[in-house]
Design a protein around this motif. Structure first.
Motif, PDB file in Angstrom:
ATOM      1  N   PHE A 134       0.861  -1.175   0.000  1.00 11.87           N
ATOM      2  CA  PHE A 134       0.000   0.000   0.000  1.00 11.87           C
ATOM      3  C   PHE A 134       0.896   1.224   0.000  1.00 11.87           C
ATOM      4  O   PHE A 134       1.687   1.421   0.924  1.00 11.87           O
ATOM      5  CB  PHE A 134      -0.901   0.001   1.238  1.00 11.87           C
ATOM      6  N   GLU A 135       0.794   2.040  -1.034  1.00 10.37           N
ATOM      7  CA  GLU A 135       1.672   3.205  -1.157  1.00 10.37           C
ATOM      8  C   GLU A 135       0.879   4.495  -1.063  1.00 10.37           C
ATOM      9  O   GLU A 135      -0.212   4.615  -1.599  1.00 10.37           O
ATOM     10  CB  GLU A 135       2.429   3.176  -2.485  1.00 10.37           C
ATOM     11  N   TRP A 136       1.483   5.467  -0.378  1.00 12.94           N
ATOM     12  CA  TRP A 136       0.956   6.822  -0.316  1.00 12.94           C
ATOM     13  C   TRP A 136       2.088   7.764  -0.627  1.00 12.94           C
ATOM     14  O   TRP A 136       3.127   7.758   0.040  1.00 12.94           O
ATOM     15  CB  TRP A 136       0.386   7.142   1.066  1.00 12.94           C
ATOM     16  N   SER A 137       1.938   8.589  -1.667  1.00 14.90           N
ATOM     17  CA  SER A 137       2.986   9.530  -2.046  1.00 14.90           C
ATOM     18  C   SER A 137       2.602  10.964  -1.746  1.00 14.90           C
ATOM     19  O   SER A 137       3.388  11.882  -1.963  1.00 14.90           O
ATOM     20  CB  SER A 137       3.316   9.392  -3.542  1.00 14.90           C
ATOM     21  N   GLU A 138       1.365  11.175  -1.267  1.00 11.66           N
ATOM     22  CA  GLU A 138       0.968  12.516  -0.860  1.00 11.66           C
ATOM     23  C   GLU A 138       1.605  12.827   0.496  1.00 11.66           C
ATOM     24  O   GLU A 138       1.517  12.039   1.431  1.00 11.66           O
ATOM     25  CB  GLU A 138      -0.556  12.618  -0.749  1.00 11.66           C
ATOM     26  N   GLY A 139       2.255  13.979   0.601  1.00  6.03           N
ATOM     27  CA  GLY A 139       2.973  14.301   1.831  1.00  6.03           C
ATOM     28  C   GLY A 139       4.209  13.430   1.917  1.00  6.03           C
ATOM     29  O   GLY A 139       4.887  13.176   0.925  1.00  6.03           O
ATOM     30  N   ALA A 140       4.543  12.951   3.103  1.00  9.09           N
ATOM     31  CA  ALA A 140       5.700  12.091   3.277  1.00  9.09           C
ATOM     32  C   ALA A 140       5.415  10.727   2.647  1.00  9.09           C
ATOM     33  O   ALA A 140       4.366  10.133   2.853  1.00  9.09           O
ATOM     34  CB  ALA A 140       6.020  11.936   4.763  1.00  9.09           C
ATOM     35  N   TYR A 141       6.387  10.212   1.882  1.00 13.31           N
ATOM     36  CA  TYR A 141       6.204   8.933   1.197  1.00 13.31           C
ATOM     37  C   TYR A 141       6.122   7.803   2.218  1.00 13.31           C
ATOM     38  O   TYR A 141       6.827   7.773   3.222  1.00 13.31           O
ATOM     39  CB  TYR A 141       7.368   8.675   0.240  1.00 13.31           C
ATOM     40  N   ASP A 142       5.251   6.844   1.944  1.00  9.58           N
ATOM     41  CA  ASP A 142       5.106   5.694   2.834  1.00  9.58           C
ATOM     42  C   ASP A 142       4.645   4.501   2.011  1.00  9.58           C
ATOM     43  O   ASP A 142       3.789   4.632   1.136  1.00  9.58           O
ATOM     44  CB  ASP A 142       4.089   6.004   3.938  1.00  9.58           C
ATOM     45  N   ASP A 143       5.255   3.352   2.251  1.00 10.86           N
ATOM     46  CA  ASP A 143       4.711   2.126   1.662  1.00 10.86           C
ATOM     47  C   ASP A 143       4.622   1.066   2.751  1.00 10.86           C
ATOM     48  O   ASP A 143       5.494   0.960   3.607  1.00 10.86           O
ATOM     49  CB  ASP A 143       5.536   1.634   0.467  1.00 10.86           C
ATOM     50  N   ASP A 144       3.536   0.338   2.728  1.00 11.17           N
ATOM     51  CA  ASP A 144       3.254  -0.641   3.776  1.00 11.17           C
ATOM     52  C   ASP A 144       2.974  -2.006   3.155  1.00 11.17           C
ATOM     53  O   ASP A 144       1.864  -2.264   2.691  1.00 11.17           O
ATOM     54  CB  ASP A 144       2.039  -0.201   4.606  1.00 11.17           C
ATOM     55  N   PRO A 145       3.973  -2.894   3.154  1.00  9.20           N
ATOM     56  CA  PRO A 145       3.715  -4.252   2.673  1.00  9.20           C
ATOM     57  C   PRO A 145       2.769  -5.005   3.607  1.00  9.20           C
ATOM     58  O   PRO A 145       2.798  -4.837   4.825  1.00  9.20           O
ATOM     59  CB  PRO A 145       5.108  -4.904   2.677  1.00  9.20           C
ATOM     60  N   ILE A 146       1.921  -5.825   3.026  1.00 10.01           N
ATOM     61  CA  ILE A 146       1.037  -6.715   3.769  1.00 10.01           C
ATOM     62  C   ILE A 146       1.190  -8.111   3.173  1.00 10.01           C
ATOM     63  O   ILE A 146       1.129  -8.286   1.957  1.00 10.01           O
ATOM     64  CB  ILE A 146      -0.423  -6.250   3.691  1.00 10.01           C
ATOM     65  N   LEU A 147       1.411  -9.087   4.035  1.00  7.96           N
ATOM     66  CA  LEU A 147       1.606 -10.458   3.582  1.00  7.96           C
ATOM     67  C   LEU A 147       0.394 -11.309   3.955  1.00  7.96           C
ATOM     68  O   LEU A 147      -0.254 -11.074   4.973  1.00  7.96           O
ATOM     69  CB  LEU A 147       2.837 -11.090   4.234  1.00  7.96           C
ATOM     70  N   VAL A 148       0.137 -12.314   3.125  1.00  3.56           N
ATOM     71  CA  VAL A 148      -0.792 -13.385   3.483  1.00  3.56           C
ATOM     72  C   VAL A 148      -0.039 -14.690   3.287  1.00  3.56           C
ATOM     73  O   VAL A 148       0.431 -14.993   2.185  1.00  3.56           O
ATOM     74  CB  VAL A 148      -2.070 -13.376   2.629  1.00  3.56           C
ATOM     75  N   ALA A 149       0.126 -15.440   4.381  1.00  7.30           N
ATOM     76  CA  ALA A 149       0.766 -16.754   4.334  1.00  7.30           C
ATOM     77  C   ALA A 149      -0.274 -17.806   4.699  1.00  7.30           C
ATOM     78  O   ALA A 149      -1.193 -17.537   5.480  1.00  7.30           O
ATOM     79  CB  ALA A 149       1.941 -16.814   5.299  1.00  7.30           C
ATOM     80  N   GLN A 150      -0.128 -19.006   4.125  1.00  4.35           N
ATOM     81  CA  GLN A 150      -1.114 -20.061   4.375  1.00  4.35           C
ATOM     82  C   GLN A 150      -0.439 -21.356   4.820  1.00  4.35           C
ATOM     83  O   GLN A 150       0.593 -21.756   4.264  1.00  4.35           O
ATOM     84  CB  GLN A 150      -1.963 -20.327   3.130  1.00  4.35           C
ATOM     85  N   GLN A 151      -1.025 -22.008   5.824  1.00  8.50           N
ATOM     86  CA  GLN A 151      -0.562 -23.307   6.292  1.00  8.50           C
ATOM     87  C   GLN A 151      -1.147 -24.371   5.367  1.00  8.50           C
ATOM     88  O   GLN A 151      -2.357 -24.435   5.157  1.00  8.50           O
ATOM     89  CB  GLN A 151      -1.028 -23.531   7.736  1.00  8.50           C
ATOM     90  N   VAL A 152      -0.280 -25.220   4.804  1.00 11.04           N
ATOM     91  CA  VAL A 152      -0.717 -26.096   3.710  1.00 11.04           C
ATOM     92  C   VAL A 152      -1.629 -27.225   4.168  1.00 11.04           C
ATOM     93  O   VAL A 152      -2.367 -27.797   3.348  1.00 11.04           O
ATOM     94  CB  VAL A 152       0.506 -26.674   2.959  1.00 11.04           C
TER      95      VAL A 152
END
Length: 652
Positions: free
Chosen positions: A223-241
């Motif tokens: 998730f990226e926001w470039s308005e104002g101070a730049y910020d990116d926030d990775p989000i992971l989804v992991a699954q147990q098989v």
């Protein structure tokens, strides 16, 4: 449906039911409805019963998701009072909140500074004060919402994975080793995921195979926001098989600009809770309002259960997020933005695997991933060093043409389109280039020439001319050149798309008029606003060949933000143009174009000025085929069967 229409439909059904019931007194329905009127009423009754059955089944299957447990590490407090799990009778979240501390010989304590960053309460959950070389303190649920207590020395050194992971592996309570007992066993697994959220996809997959062989990474969105101070926030989804349970992982503070979220400590309302840390509330709210969030929930719906995992700020987001999801407050707008519905659990493919391509419909060969066939740009500023190249081409050259207006002067100097020169410190992509002249021969440079990506050259004999940037100049010169060279396919296509490239800022009616007059046989099939209202993206299609041409916006990109940054595996790309393109393809409306691209036989990207730069970046990324790269995944599509797309209705 209007009230009277609803009344009429109900009355009609009551009439049918009455007829059936009355007739049932003397004969069977099947025998008595042999006439045409009877058959029609029987059909209507059957259709109504099927519809009611489907509605009932839909209501039964539409189960709102909940968070099964939370595992947080070094998370700051989030509210006053402690946020409860309203999905549980005892209001206790399942899982574990962990923070590190060192008990000192003199009676003092060193404590992970993040966990005591504010004076609010932590959620209602089992709590572990994780020590090293001695027993840790553990308080089962309801835990200790006020831990760590005041008086400890804040130590940011205790905030790292090098303290959390080894301590969890060696944790003892009352002299007993507890690492293989719950909830510590699961915490030992989840700490790896919490810290991998800061890492690259290849490193994450590699470490998961080593430490968590029963888990696979099935999604990663930034998730990226470039308005104002730049910020990116990775989000992971992991699954147990085996169990098909998933871990939703939020990332902690990974940019200086994000510190504002932690220091924004006043309390505000969120999801029916009255006093929530405003900064952490904002992080979750922005996430829920982002175009990528539905892509995340699409994955979560396929999990047998979802636990939330996070380190630092990521843990605080888990606390706020999970409290909202598990509140069940269906009428609350914050809840409505976040919620997803449980679907049939299924094992999802790992990111970047052949299995993932096949699941997307690409079959056994990766060749069916969509790509940009040709580029046609007009007065586009350069965007990257080294030059962008087409990874699908053996020589790295894009098909198509980069054109810019230029006037050779009699004294030996040149006037060139100012946009191509102004604040432009990068080379252009590897592709054929045309110095488009008026009343004299234009100059065509081959992609294979050593310096063609530097045309026009920067020197004292080349002057910037903004008049040469206009649509009229490009259209007149290219149409004339095409007439003079009727057998040149490259001039023909460049001339075909030039008017379209300049029409992004025009109304739908004007665009349709241009397409009809300048591109016979083509139709406007999509026109959507991405980032800026005044410059929509366009998609047109030849209704016979099913070829498509796309026009991307870019004229509001920050050209002065010309320092280099990473993009799609490339290391030195113009930051302003890169940020604008990424923001554009992260919007909800981008999907309206992306969902149509599979029906195109080939895709051409055409653009004027900074819209041309957007096209160049888009094509370079999509064509490099780096399946695990986040930027690629935002833009890629799977090639389908070419077919006619429905044109937009003609505006009167």
């Amino acid at each position: 449906m209007p009230p009277m229409a609803r009344f009429g439909a109900t009355a009609a059904l009551l009439f049918i039911f009455g007829r059936v019931q009355a007739t049932d007194a003397t004969c069977r329905a099947e025998a008595c409805f042999d006439d045409e009127e009877g058959k029609q009423m029987r059909l209507e009754l059957l259709q109504h019963r099927v519809e009611m059955s489907h509605r009932s089944k839909s209501r039964e299957e539409k189960v709102p998701a909940v968070i099964s447990s939370m595992y947080t590490f070094g998370a700051p407090a989030v509210s006053r009072p402690a946020m409860p799990d309203l999905n549980q009778a005892d209001h206790c979240f399942r899982g574990l909140r962990t923070y590190t501390e060192n008990k000192l010989a003199g009676g003092g304590r060193q404590v992970d500074a993040a966990s005591m960053f504010d004076a609010y309460a932590h959620p209602t959950i089992s709590t572990l004060a994780l020590d090293w070389g001695q027993d840790s303190f553990y308080q089962p649920c309801p835990g200790e919402a006020a831990w760590p207590k005041g008086g400890g020395a804040a130590d940011w050194g205790l905030h790292s994975e090098t303290h959390y992971a080894p301590r969890l592996q060696a944790v003892t309570i009352d002299g007993v080793k507890m690492a293989t007992e719950e909830p510590f066993k699961t915490a030992n697994e989840m700490v790896t995921l919490a810290y991998k959220s800061y890492d690259s996809v290849p490193n994450t997959i590699k470490e998961m195979k080593e430490k968590l062989p029963k888990w696979r990474l099935v999604a990663r969105h930034v998730f990226e926001w470039s308005e104002g101070a730049y910020d990116d926030d990775p989000i992971l989804v992991a699954q147990q098989v085996d169990t098909l349970e998933c871990a939703l992982v939020f990332t902690g503070t990974n940019h200086f600009g994000e510190l504002g979220s932690s220091v924004k400590q006043h309390l505000t309302g969120y999801c029916g809770f009255d006093q929530v840390h405003a900064g952490y509330r904002d992080e979750v709210w922005q996430l829920s309002d982002h175009a990528i969030w539905p892509q995340v929930t699409k994955k979560l719906a396929k999990c047998s259960g979802v636990r939330c995992v996070g380190h630092s700020l990521g843990g605080a987001m888990c606390d706020v997020f999970s409290s909202c999801i598990n509140s069940g407050r269906r009428d609350d707008p914050d809840y409505q933005k976040l919620i997803w519905y449980q679907d049939t659990p299924e094992l999802m493919p790992e990111i970047g695997s052949q299995e993932e391509l096949e699941a997307l419909g690409a079959g056994p060969a990766a060749a069916l991933v969509g790509y940009v066939d040709s580029l046609y740009t007009y007065g586009a500023p350069a965007v990257a060093d080294p030059p962008l190249q087409d990874s699908r081409s053996p020589d790295g050259c894009f098909k198509g043409l980069r054109a810019y207006c230029e006037n050779d002067l009699s004294g030996g100097g040149k006037q060139a389109d100012a946009r191509v020169l102004n604040q432009n410190y990068y080379p252009h992509p590897k592709m054929n280039v045309l110095s488009l002249q008026w009343d004299r021969d234009s100059h065509l440079g081959s992609c294979k020439e050593d310096d063609s990506h530097w045309w026009p050259h920067h020197n004292l004999m080349v002057y910037e001319d903004w008049y040469l940037h206009s649509a009229q100049n490009y259209a007149d010169r290219l149409h004339t050149l095409n007439k003079q060279n009727p057998k040149s396919e490259i001039y023909e296509e460049s001339s075909l798309f030039v008017d379209l490239a300049f029409s992004a800022e025009k109304s739908q009616k004007e665009v349709q008029k241009i397409v009809k007059s300048k591109m016979p046989g083509w139709k406007l099939v999509e026109r959507v606003v991405l980032k800026d209202e005044g410059e929509p993206a366009l998609l047109v299609q030849d209704q016979v060949s099913f070829d498509c041409a796309m026009v991307l916006p870019g004229n509001q990109a920050k050209r002065s933000q010309h320092y280099g940054t990473g993009f799609c595996g490339m290391e030195n790309v113009h930051s302003g143009y890169r940020d604008y393109l990424v923001a554009s393809v992260q919007t909800h409306n981008w999907q309206k174009i992306a969902h149509k691209l599979p029906q195109c036989r080939r895709v051409v990207c055409a653009g004027h000025s900074r819209g041309g730069s957007s096209c160049e970046l888009f094509a370079a990324c999509v064509n490099n085929g780096k399946q695990i790269d986040q930027d690629f995944r935002r833009m890629a599509w799977i090639q389908g069967t070419p077919s006619a797309l429905l044109p937009l209705p003609e505006e009167a």
